[in-house]
Design an enzyme around this catalytic site. Sequence first.
Site, PDB file in Angstrom:
ATOM      1  N   GLY A   1     -59.507  10.746   3.271  1.00  0.00           N
ATOM      2  CA  GLY A   1     -58.269  11.460   3.201  1.00  0.00           C
ATOM      3  C   GLY A   1     -57.165  10.575   3.959  1.00  0.00           C
ATOM      4  O   GLY A   1     -57.387   9.628   4.499  1.00  0.00           O
TER       5      GLY A   1
ATOM      6  N   SER B   1     -51.787   7.432 -14.105  1.00  0.00           N
ATOM      7  CA  SER B   1     -51.533   8.808 -14.239  1.00  0.00           C
ATOM      8  C   SER B   1     -50.109   9.156 -14.494  1.00  0.00           C
ATOM      9  O   SER B   1     -49.808  10.390 -14.602  1.00  0.00           O
ATOM     10  CB  SER B   1     -52.073   9.474 -13.018  1.00  0.00           C
ATOM     11  OG  SER B   1     -51.152   9.163 -11.724  1.00  0.00           O
TER      12      SER B   1
ATOM     13  N   LYS C   1     -51.602  15.775  -5.188  1.00  0.00           N
ATOM     14  CA  LYS C   1     -50.283  15.946  -5.839  1.00  0.00           C
ATOM     15  C   LYS C   1     -49.650  17.455  -6.047  1.00  0.00           C
ATOM     16  O   LYS C   1     -48.604  17.524  -6.274  1.00  0.00           O
ATOM     17  CB  LYS C   1     -50.580  15.364  -7.314  1.00  0.00           C
ATOM     18  CG  LYS C   1     -51.138  13.821  -7.416  1.00  0.00           C
ATOM     19  CD  LYS C   1     -51.540  13.500  -8.460  1.00  0.00           C
ATOM     20  CE  LYS C   1     -51.889  12.083  -8.709  1.00  0.00           C
ATOM     21  NZ  LYS C   1     -52.349  11.531 -10.114  1.00  0.00           N
TER      22      LYS C   1
ATOM     23  N   VAL D   1     -54.910  13.897   9.119  1.00  0.00           N
ATOM     24  CA  VAL D   1     -55.457  15.133   8.391  1.00  0.00           C
ATOM     25  C   VAL D   1     -56.531  15.407   9.493  1.00  0.00           C
ATOM     26  O   VAL D   1     -57.295  16.563   9.205  1.00  0.00           O
ATOM     27  CB  VAL D   1     -55.918  14.940   7.286  1.00  0.00           C
ATOM     28  CG1 VAL D   1     -54.679  14.884   6.283  1.00  0.00           C
ATOM     29  CG2 VAL D   1     -57.074  13.937   6.746  1.00  0.00           C
ATOM     30  N   GLY D   2     -57.026  14.748  10.423  1.00  0.00           N
ATOM     31  CA  GLY D   2     -57.956  14.941  11.572  1.00  0.00           C
ATOM     32  C   GLY D   2     -59.428  14.265  10.970  1.00  0.00           C
ATOM     33  O   GLY D   2     -60.505  15.125  11.596  1.00  0.00           O
ATOM     34  N   LYS D   3     -59.464  13.385  10.500  1.00  0.00           N
ATOM     35  CA  LYS D   3     -60.686  12.679  10.193  1.00  0.00           C
ATOM     36  C   LYS D   3     -61.664  12.116  11.554  1.00  0.00           C
ATOM     37  O   LYS D   3     -62.774  12.465  11.532  1.00  0.00           O
ATOM     38  CB  LYS D   3     -60.561  11.611   9.138  1.00  0.00           C
ATOM     39  CG  LYS D   3     -60.005  11.917   7.890  1.00  0.00           C
ATOM     40  CD  LYS D   3     -59.770  10.812   7.003  1.00  0.00           C
ATOM     41  CE  LYS D   3     -59.337   9.415   7.378  1.00  0.00           C
ATOM     42  NZ  LYS D   3     -57.691   9.890   7.730  1.00  0.00           N
TER      43      LYS D   3
END
Length: 768
Positions: free
Chosen positions: A349, A673, A716, A353-355
């Site tokens: 990630g 994309s 997204k 985010v706290g990995k």
Amino acid sequence: MPKFQDYPLLALRGRVVFPNTTVSFDVGRIMSLTAVKAATDADSRLFVCAQKFSEKDEITDDDVFTVGTVVKLRQIAKLPGNNLRLTVEGLFRASARQVRRENGCFIATVEEITAVHGDPSLEEAYFRTSREILKDITSSDNRITKEAVAALDKCTDPDIFVNLAAHHLQIKLEQKQELLECPRTIDRLKTVDKLLNDEVEIIRLERKINSIVRQNIDQNQKEYYLREQLKAIHSELGDDGEERDELEEKIKAKGMSEEAEQKTLKELTRMSRMQSSSPDYNVLRMYIDWMLDIPWHEETTDTDKLADAVKVLEEDHYGLEKIKERITEYLAVLKRTGGMNAPILCFAGPPGVGKTSIASSIARALGRKIVRMSFGGVKDESEVRGHRKTYVGAMPGRIISGMKKAGTVNPVFLLDEVDKISSDLRGDPAGALLEVLDPAQNSTFVDRYIEVPYDLSKVLFITTANSLDTIPKPLLDRMEVIELSGYTPEEKREIAKRYLIPKKREANGLKASEISITDKALDAIIDGYTMEAGVRSLERQIDAVCRKAAVRLSDGTIKKVSVTDNNLQEILGAKRFERDGKALSGDEVGAATGLAWTAVGGTTLTIEVSAMHGKGEVLLTGKLGDVMKESARAAISYIRSNSAAYGIDSAMFETTDIHIHVPEGATPKDGPSAGITMATAILSAFTQKPVKKSVAMTGEITLRGKVLPIGGLKEKALAAYRIGIQDVIIPAENKKDLEDIPETVRSRINFIPVTEVDAVFKNAIVGV
């Protein structure tokens, strides 16, 4: 003389006196002093015999040998402390028939022991043999004085020879006593002959030891010489010394695998045969120390109750439900089976985010130790596998070093930033990790330094990565990937209230009563001062708020600082971001909002298309990658081939230049994309129909107008949510990914699944 005669008895400790010899010794016990006085009052003769147990002070008649020597006192010297030094001459061997105590000393009734002769020829043969051996000994042994050598050389009586030889040789007390008691001359000569041969062998060994030592040391280094001599003696005796015994005991008690124990003991034997100054000695000693420091069976006990583990995870982190669920599953299976190969988890990630911090929480929840190893910039394979111990400065790799640091065989081992591994001429660290992170192989992991298999199967390996694209496929295949997406503003606010504000308040020395931050202020910080998927930048901004508050409280004029959305700019300055700055201000022609994934989370980007009179050229700007350029050309080809369906004159493409631009030209952009977004903007530019500002989209386009699935939908969607997008067009095959999106986002965004690009145009362009 009469057959039996009474003499004062003098017991000696650790000494046997023979006839025909003159010896000196000290006496100090009251009983001994009394015996000496009794002898001097009579004819100065004593019966001297050895004491059986030399450590005893108070003795009885049973504590002395009954066979001894009658001696004549030649000299008595006084010493300090009422002790005496006696010089005596041995007269004849005698056997005590009775020992009694009289006037404070022992009196022995003795009978002289006369020599018993046998075959004169046999006696003469043993006598000559002993004399020849003794000549060899005296010629090389400086411990025997010249006077003693001369006396032995002149001696012609076998019994006297035995007495003199036994007196001068360094033999045990028991052997001397045996010679003293033996009545037959032939037996005494045989015993002396054996003792002399033993002495010859001892002298040979001493010469061998001295030869070994002198080959390795400088003659002038006396202390070193003595140490080497002692080592050689131990080696000859099969004893490598106290240190070796201690190390061997530790190795056997360590609980290593059989192969590791045999290897370590072998290296210990090699080390014990080396000089301590040898470089190889230090190499082997360090190897043995490493083998003793590495845990082989030490293990921590995992948390028994699932509720306790879940409680710890909930206390430390907000959200991250997939991770909490996976750890709970692991504990449940472990509890039921009693043991299992630990999984290899990969947390993927964006930053913040706290990995990394979740790994510490998992270790605390399981009750295990944690070890962290960062792979950022690691290029050398030896960082993982170590160096062979033959290299100068060799050490084990980081895996074994981490196990030593943990001290247990079942820690939580965090391999941080595995996507940053690179390789060069020094090897491929990712290749070395294949064995470490394969549950089927890591029970026999071999580090080049320790050279024996080491069991890593009980280790809970956790890896982290920002992107899975740069991780080699074989390595990625061995890991269970759990993706951590960015947080919603609501989640960020909750994380700030639960964890970040208390943490930074304490770090800046503030009390809860001295500062307050309202929810609206937090929302303003999140929207106007951060642009991230995680909360790292948010933490820095909260830290800045606490520092400003500490300054205001320092003068004592105010007691509390209240931070609101109204005074936030006064504290942090002007806003740095405006809701991503990428939402369309209104429905526009030739501009469409796309969604993109980046290493720091999702983002939105506006794709602009301008159609102008020209020669049919296509201009692509905005630092686009090859894949994105190909998507643009595919979108143009689709619209050009279907121009009639959209009311476009096909001749326009021959006389119109198409300029496709993606703002923020300094930022590299790539990926397929954006295909439907570029197709929408191109069609809008040619038909002059505006694109709805409330619509964002993501999806790959084909030449047949099919919409293919994309990745990173959650990130997204969060980006669209941040700028207030109402409708998001997604590929139909991505519907399965909607469940990963937070409920707050799904409730505010209308997701429109499509399979054909026509459906995209109908939902995005006004009037199509």
